[in-house]
Write an enzyme that holds these catalytic residues in place. Structure first.
Site, PDB file in Angstrom:
ATOM      1  N   LYS A  37       0.846  -1.201   0.000  1.00 44.06           N
ATOM      2  CA  LYS A  37       0.000   0.000   0.000  1.00 44.06           C
ATOM      3  C   LYS A  37       0.879   1.248   0.000  1.00 44.06           C
ATOM      4  CE  LYS A  37      -0.413   0.018   5.053  1.00 44.06           C
ATOM      5  NZ  LYS A  37      -1.343   0.081   6.200  1.00 44.06           N
ATOM      6  N   ARG A 134     -10.434   0.331  14.909  1.00 45.30           N
ATOM      7  CA  ARG A 134     -10.440   1.039  13.632  1.00 45.30           C
ATOM      8  C   ARG A 134     -11.549   0.496  12.723  1.00 45.30           C
ATOM      9  NH1 ARG A 134      -4.631   1.350  10.818  1.00 45.30           N
ATOM     10  NH2 ARG A 134      -5.057  -0.866  10.495  1.00 45.30           N
ATOM     11  N   HIS A 164      -6.136  -6.893  13.387  1.00 47.66           N
ATOM     12  CA  HIS A 164      -4.908  -6.095  13.369  1.00 47.66           C
ATOM     13  C   HIS A 164      -4.492  -5.796  14.802  1.00 47.66           C
ATOM     14  CE1 HIS A 164      -1.892  -3.694  11.354  1.00 47.66           C
ATOM     15  NE2 HIS A 164      -2.101  -2.718  12.220  1.00 47.66           N
ATOM     16  N   ARG A 220       1.232 -10.660   7.450  1.00 47.13           N
ATOM     17  CA  ARG A 220       1.258  -9.481   6.590  1.00 47.13           C
ATOM     18  C   ARG A 220       2.584  -8.752   6.839  1.00 47.13           C
ATOM     19  NH1 ARG A 220      -3.689  -9.244   9.314  1.00 47.13           N
ATOM     20  NH2 ARG A 220      -2.994  -7.397  10.456  1.00 47.13           N
ATOM     21  N   TYR A 266      14.546  31.600   3.485  1.00 43.33           N
ATOM     22  CA  TYR A 266      13.413  32.414   3.907  1.00 43.33           C
ATOM     23  C   TYR A 266      13.505  32.772   5.387  1.00 43.33           C
ATOM     24  CZ  TYR A 266      11.047  31.220  -0.467  1.00 43.33           C
ATOM     25  OH  TYR A 266      10.707  31.070  -1.788  1.00 43.33           O
ATOM     26  N   CYS A 313      13.295  24.979   1.539  1.00 47.42           N
ATOM     27  CA  CYS A 313      12.373  25.564   0.564  1.00 47.42           C
ATOM     28  C   CYS A 313      11.577  24.449  -0.121  1.00 47.42           C
ATOM     29  CB  CYS A 313      13.156  26.360  -0.476  1.00 47.42           C
ATOM     30  SG  CYS A 313      14.312  27.564   0.219  1.00 47.42           S
ATOM     31  N   MET A 314      10.678  24.817  -1.013  1.00 47.27           N
ATOM     32  CA  MET A 314       9.868  23.811  -1.695  1.00 47.27           C
ATOM     33  C   MET A 314      10.720  22.863  -2.528  1.00 47.27           C
ATOM     34  SD  MET A 314       6.664  24.248  -4.336  1.00 47.27           S
ATOM     35  CE  MET A 314       5.560  24.927  -3.090  1.00 47.27           C
ATOM     36  N   ASP A 315      11.777  23.389  -3.143  1.00 45.64           N
ATOM     37  CA  ASP A 315      12.552  22.590  -4.091  1.00 45.64           C
ATOM     38  C   ASP A 315      14.037  22.491  -3.750  1.00 45.64           C
ATOM     39  OD1 ASP A 315      10.168  22.690  -5.911  1.00 45.64           O
ATOM     40  OD2 ASP A 315      10.747  24.800  -5.990  1.00 45.64           O
TER      41      ASP A 315
END
Length: 371
Positions: A37, A134, A164, A220, A266, A313-315
Site C-alpha cells: 500500500k 479502527r 490487526h 502481513r 526564507y 524551501c519547496m525545491d
C-alpha cells in the site's frame, strides 16, 4: 531520461532478503502477504511487489481498491487483498480480477452482492476488531451476523478472517495478549460455523518477527519488508537483521562563499557568524523532504556530515560546508557513503515520528532507481 539531480535508489535484493529471513522463522505452510500500500511505502508498488513475489510471497496487500487495480494493470496476477473498506461497487472488478475485499458490515455485503456478475464470486476477508478500534466487527454476535449474511449470499465466499494488532511493536505484551485471546475466540466461532477457512491472519511485521508461533497460516509483511524497524523499542530485539532498501541522494548544484552576517533562506533564520561556504541541494518539502528536517538535520556530502542551515524551501535547501566543494558532489540524505550513514530511523527520530512516515512522504517528483 532522468534530468533530476535528486533520486532514490531501491535495493530490491534487500526486500527479497528480508522476506527470505522471515520465511526462515515461519512454519513451512505459512503464507506471506507482501503489503505494498501507499505505493509500496514509498518504494514503488509494482517493482517491490514483483520482487516480493519472486522471493516467495504468495499474496499482495493494499489499502485501496485503486492500488489493487494499478497492480493488475501493471500485469501482476498474484492474489490481492484490499485491507481497507472500499465501495461495494468495487465488487464487480474485484470478483473479475481475483481481488479479495475486506468485509465487516451486513449492509455492505447485501449491496456488494448486487455488483457481483452472475458468473463470478467475490472473495472476502472478514475483519474482526480485537482491540485496534479502527475497522471490523467488535463482538462474536456481530461476527455471527456477518457470517450468516454471507451464508445467504450466492456469489460471496469467505476467503479469510483477520484482525490487526495495535501494540505488537511494544515490549509490554499485556494488550497484545488480550487481543490474541479475543481473536482466538472469534476464530473458534468462525470455524464452528464455516469449518475450513483458507486464510487466518493477525500478524503485522512486528508480530510476524517476534511471535512466529502465533501467526496462524498467513502473515502481513509491511514496513519490515522494506528493511525498517516497526518501532525504536524493537532495536536489537528481532530474530534477524533487517536490510534497508531505500537510499536517497542528491548533488550540490551551487557552492558559494557568504560573508559574515549573511542570511540564508526564507526568514534569514540562519545568519553566518563568519565567512562561510554554503552549498545548495535541489530537494525540498515539495518532494516530501519536509521543513522540520532543518532542525538539527544533517546530510552527507562526499561522505562527510554537514548541517542543514536555514529553512528548507519547496525545491531546495542549503548546507554549511567546511570548505569549497565541487558542484556535482554527491549528497546523501538517507543511506551510506564511506564510513558514515544516515538511516531512516535517524531521520524519523529527528522528526519525532515513525519510520513508516519518512519513505511515504517522498513523492513521485523523486525518481526511483531500482538496483
Amino acid at each position: 531520461m532522468m534530468y533530476r539531480e535528486t533520486w532514490a535508489e531501491i535495493d530490491l535484493q534487500a526486500i527479497q532478503k528480508n522476506i527470505q529471513a522471515l520465511k526462515n522463522i515461519q512454519a513451512s505452510d505459512t503464507h506471506i502477504m507482501a503489503v505494498v500500500k501507499a505505493d509500496g511505502y514509498g518504494h514503488g508498488a509494482v517493482k517491490t511487489a514483483e520482487a516480493a513475489l519472486d522471493a516467495g510471497a504468495s499474496h499482495l496487500g493494499t489499502a485501496l481498491m485503486e492500488e489493487a487495480v494499478s497492480l493488475r494493470e501493471a500485469g501482476i496476477r498474484a492474489p490481492i487483498v484490499v485491507l481497507g473498506r472500499t465501495s461495494a461497487r468495487a465488487a464487480t472488478y474485484a470478483s473479475e480480477h481475483n481481488i479479495a475485499l475486506t468485509a465487516f458490515q451486513t449492509d455492505w455485503l447485501a449491496e456488494a452482492e448486487k455488483h457481483v456478475p452472475t458468473d463470478h464470486t467475490l472473495q472476502i476477508h472478514v475483519k474482526f476488531d480485537s482491540g485496534m478500534g479502527r475497522l471490523g466487527v467488535r463482538t462474536v454476535e456481530e461476527l455471527e451476523n456477518v457470517l450468516n449474511r454471507v451464508g445467504q449470499a450466492d456469489r460471496i465466499e469467505i476467503q479469510g478472517l483477520f484482525t490487526h494488532l495495535a501494540t505488537a511493536d511494544e515490549l509490554e505484551e499485556r494488550y497484545f495478549n488480550e487481543q490474541m485471546v479475543a481473536f482466538e475466540r472469534a476464530v473458534k466461532v468462525a470455524k464452528q460455523k464455516l469449518g475450513y477457512i483458507p486464510y487466518i491472519h493477525c500478524a503485522n511485521s512486528a508480530a510476524a518477527m517476534r511471535f512466529p508461533n502465533a501467526c496462524y497460516n498467513m502473515v502481513r509483511f509491511g514496513i519490515s519488508m522494506y528493511g525498517l524497524l516497526p518501532s525504536e523499542e524493537l532495536c536489537g530485539k528481532l530474530p534477524f537483521t533487517l536490510s534497508p532498501s531505500m537510499s536517497l541522494y542528491s548533488t550540490l548544484t551551487h557552492v558559494k562563499r557568504v560573508t559574515k552576517g549573511s542570511g540564508i533562506s526564507y526568514g534569514a533564520t540562519f545568519i553566518a557568524e563568519e565567512d562561510t561556504w554554503i552549498g545548495t541541494v535541489p530537494v525540498g518539502y515539495g518532494d516530501g523532504w519536509i521543513r522540520a528536517n532543518a532542525k538539527k538535520g544533517t546530510v552527507l556530502v562526499d561522505g562527510e556530515r554537514m548541517p542543514i542551515v536555514g529553512r528548507i524551501c519547496m525545491d531546495q535547501f542549503m548546507v554549511k560546508l567546511p570548505r569549497p566543494m565541487a558542484v556535482g558532489s554527491k549528497v546523501t540524505l538517507i543511506g551510506g557513503d564511506g564510513d558514515e550513514a544516515i538511516s531512516i530511523e535517524e531521520v524519523a527520530g529527528r522528526l519525532d515520528t515513525i519510520t513508516y512516515e519518512i519513505p511515504c512522504l517522498l513523492n513521485s517528483r523523486i525518481p526511483r532507481i531500482y538496483t
